[in-house]
Design an enzyme around this catalytic site. Sequence first.
Site: not given
Length: 378
Positions: A139, A296, A151, A193, A279, A157, A197, A133, A246
């Site tokens: 990737d 946070k 793709s 897709c 925290n 993917i 969106c 990543d 999808c």
Amino acid sequence: MYQQLKTDLINYSKEIGIDKIGFAAADPFLELKQKLINQQELGYASGFEEKDIEKRVNPALLIDQPRSIIAIALAYPSKLENAPKGKKGERRGLFCRASWGEDYHSILRRKLAMLESFLLERLPDVQLRSMVDTGELSDRAVAERAGIGWSAKNCAIITPEFGSYVYLGEMLTNVPFEPDVPMESQCGSCTKCIDACPTSALIQGGQLNSQRCIAYLTQTKGILPEQFRKHLGNRLYGCDTCQTVCPENKGKHVLIHEEMIPEPEQVKPLLEPILSISNKEFKERFGEMSGSWRGKKPIQRNAIIALAHFKEESSIRALVHVLEEDPRPVLRGTAAYAIGQIGGAEAERALKQALSREKEEEVLFEMEKALQTLRSVL
């Protein structure tokens, strides 16, 4: 020799719980290079990526004389078992599927480290470099070339076995493994897709304006632009819309990896307690999730926007406390927005009182807008 090593590596990958493995040539990603240049010129990049495009597309800049890239994929769950129900007075937020369970970066790095050890035992002088990543390579581009999946139009993917619910990682090596055959796209004429969106971030099949993508927006730290707030819904981190609509993901749900199984109260938490979480508490509760990597503040901001989405009247006092006491302008400004959306006499009174004390321009702007919203409703 290398063909046998490839076979042995594939068998070993199955033993250690890697769901898919593929092999690709380490040639430059020339087609990707032009796409990345276009993304930058159009202002579509998120800014989280490696800035140097040459490093993203040329493996030879990362190790000496690369000969192949090993791509791996691990499947993650798509359904939340025993999901708690949100209700009036107890509203809940949601972390996207890619943040369920232990941080996937850690999981994939462990698997890649095991593959590295396997190769080093057999080839002590082998050159290796693994990434997940946040590395220089894409990737998805590597996985596509290695035949892991195709793709898709939603920029993910898609694998035949697991849909797009897979984490990806790769390893550069100077071993000349025979490359696998890439898959042809099977998206066809489907545009579900793109059509679904929420912010129209998918410009067209395979092109994403990251600056509009909710998954990106939930990770930003500043005041969220008003045009996107109502699209956030109750999302605390990430967005799954382009995956859930999808057709290739229909019925795809696996519980292969125990460390990826989500804790319902962790991934669908009550919103109001997040506003005052310390925290230490945040780290203890959410620290192992990938969705905690920005700290946070973005999660708290998104929780405030979610309460505005629900128009949760019972949270007015908690929001007023943020408005009056929180030292962070982003949260005070977002709280002002939420108070204006929820409305009521207490909301108006709190905004007017806080207005006389506030010094930050961006917070004052949000307060004035909130008061305008209340007046327009009246």
